[in-house]
Design a protein around this motif. Structure first.
Motif, PDB file in Angstrom:
ATOM      1  N   ASP A   1       3.483   3.579  -2.631  1.00  0.00           N
ATOM      2  CA  ASP A   1       4.259   2.342  -2.524  1.00  0.00           C
ATOM      3  C   ASP A   1       4.604   2.038  -1.065  1.00  0.00           C
ATOM      4  O   ASP A   1       5.770   1.941  -0.674  1.00  0.00           O
ATOM      5  N   ASN A   2       3.548   1.934  -0.251  1.00  0.00           N
ATOM      6  CA  ASN A   2       3.703   1.573   1.157  1.00  0.00           C
ATOM      7  C   ASN A   2       2.333   1.173   1.686  1.00  0.00           C
ATOM      8  O   ASN A   2       1.320   1.342   1.003  1.00  0.00           O
TER       9      ASN A   2
ATOM     10  N   PRO B   1       7.163   8.006   0.326  1.00  0.00           N
ATOM     11  CA  PRO B   1       6.399   7.523  -0.828  1.00  0.00           C
ATOM     12  C   PRO B   1       5.338   8.500  -1.322  1.00  0.00           C
ATOM     13  O   PRO B   1       5.010   8.496  -2.509  1.00  0.00           O
TER      14      PRO B   1
ATOM     15  N   ILE C   1      13.061   4.977  -3.186  1.00  0.00           N
ATOM     16  CA  ILE C   1      12.238   3.906  -2.635  1.00  0.00           C
ATOM     17  C   ILE C   1      12.868   2.555  -2.937  1.00  0.00           C
ATOM     18  O   ILE C   1      13.124   2.205  -4.100  1.00  0.00           O
TER      19      ILE C   1
END
Length: 319
Positions: free
Chosen positions: A176-177, A184, A263
């Motif tokens: 998730d990046n 992440p 996150i």
């Protein structure tokens, strides 16, 4: 869970998209390409100016040249891969490349934190102990401080990378990046990562927060030690560029690493700020506020046109 820790069934990771539509991806590619090229040109120009101009052969500019090199490296760790991903429908990165990106990201990032702290000490000595400045901040000490910054960054990054590589990854594999970073990536491990997260937050968070506290204490001491309002204004003007760089770099780092690895959606934008945007802004901040650097750049530009290099050196020494 019985899988051995030195094996990983995940061969690659999928990275997040900065924008959902192809049209906006193309527009962002153009913007980020311009930012990256500006970063390369700006930092390379500062390094060339500092290394070639005799007026800038001082500890302050020696450290500035090293900062520009770190900024160039820091941006290069993530920017080229991000630019390629803007043109790809499937943004993937191999496990080995992900670990390498994670290692160099923390290596260069931590080295820059330590170097910024060294630069704060340089400003403290220059302003609070001007008569002893050249005897204290000699070239040998500066070289050792820069080497210690690199060594500290290497040790920090080795700890982060080894802890990450020891985790088993057996799916999912969606990061998730926009690039591989510790928070992440370890969320994808198929085991309980509480202890590892605690160790990493203690490591990264302690480094970034401690360096920031030292920097703030250093500048506070400078302002307290100077009694006259005019002297304080001059000192603040001298350190303003450094304070701006420190805020832009340490603020996002503390936000990302000095808390448990939960996150948030804003994390990706903060990551872009300190990985892509800040390395481009540093050359602008230092050159726009520094008359000596701007004068040296003008001399560098005219060096191929005029042969009066010795005259420039004399003017520099007299000033």
């Amino acid at each position: 869970m019985s899988r051995t820790l030195n094996q990983t069934p995940v061969g690659k990771f999928l990275l997040a998209a900065l924008s959902p539509t192809p049209q906006s991806q193309a527009a962002l590619f153009a913007v980020f390409l311009l930012v990256y090229v500006s970063t390369l040109v700006g930092n390379t120009l500062i390094m060339a100016t500092v290394s070639s101009d005799p007026c800038l052969r001082t500890p302050m500019y020696f450290l500035l040249g090293n900062l520009s090199f770190l900024d160039l490296c820091y941006s290069t760790v993530t920017a080229p891969k991000m630019l390629l991903d803007f043109l790809s429908e499937r943004r993937s990165i191999s496990y080995q490349a992900c670990m390498a990106q994670l290692f160099f990201l923390h290596f260069v990032g931590a080295a820059e934190m330590f170097l910024l702290t060294v630069m704060a000490y340089d400003r403290y000595v220059a302003i609070c102990k001007p008569l002893h400045y050249h005897s204290i901040m000699n070239r040998t000490l500066c070289s050792w401080m820069v080497a210690a910054s690199w060594a500290g960054g290497f040790i920090h990054s080795m700890v982060q990378t080894i802890l990450t590589m020891r985790l088993p990854f057996c799916g999912p594999n969606w990061v998730d990046n926009f690039f591989c970073d510790v928070p992440p990536v370890i969320k994808l491990a198929c085991t309980n990562t509480y202890v590892v997260e605690l160790l990493m937050v203690s490591n990264s968070g302690l480094i970034s927060t401690s360096c920031f506290v030292i920097l703030v204490a250093s500048y506070t001491t400078i302002l307290v030690r100077i009694r006259s309002p005019e002297g304080r204004r001059k000192a603040l003007s001298t350190c303003a560029s450094h304070l701006t760089v420190v805020t832009l770099f340490f603020g996002p780092c503390i936000f990302i690493y000095a808390r448990p690895f939960s996150i948030f959606s804003v994390d990706k934008l903060v990551s872009v700020l300190y990985n892509i945007i800040t390395p481009m802004l540093n050359p602008l901040i230092y050159t726009l506020r520094n008359k000596e650097v701007k004068s040296a750049m003008r001399r560098l530009r005219t060096k191929g046109i005029t042969s009066r290099g010795k005259g420039n050196g004399l003017r520099c020494r007299e000033s």
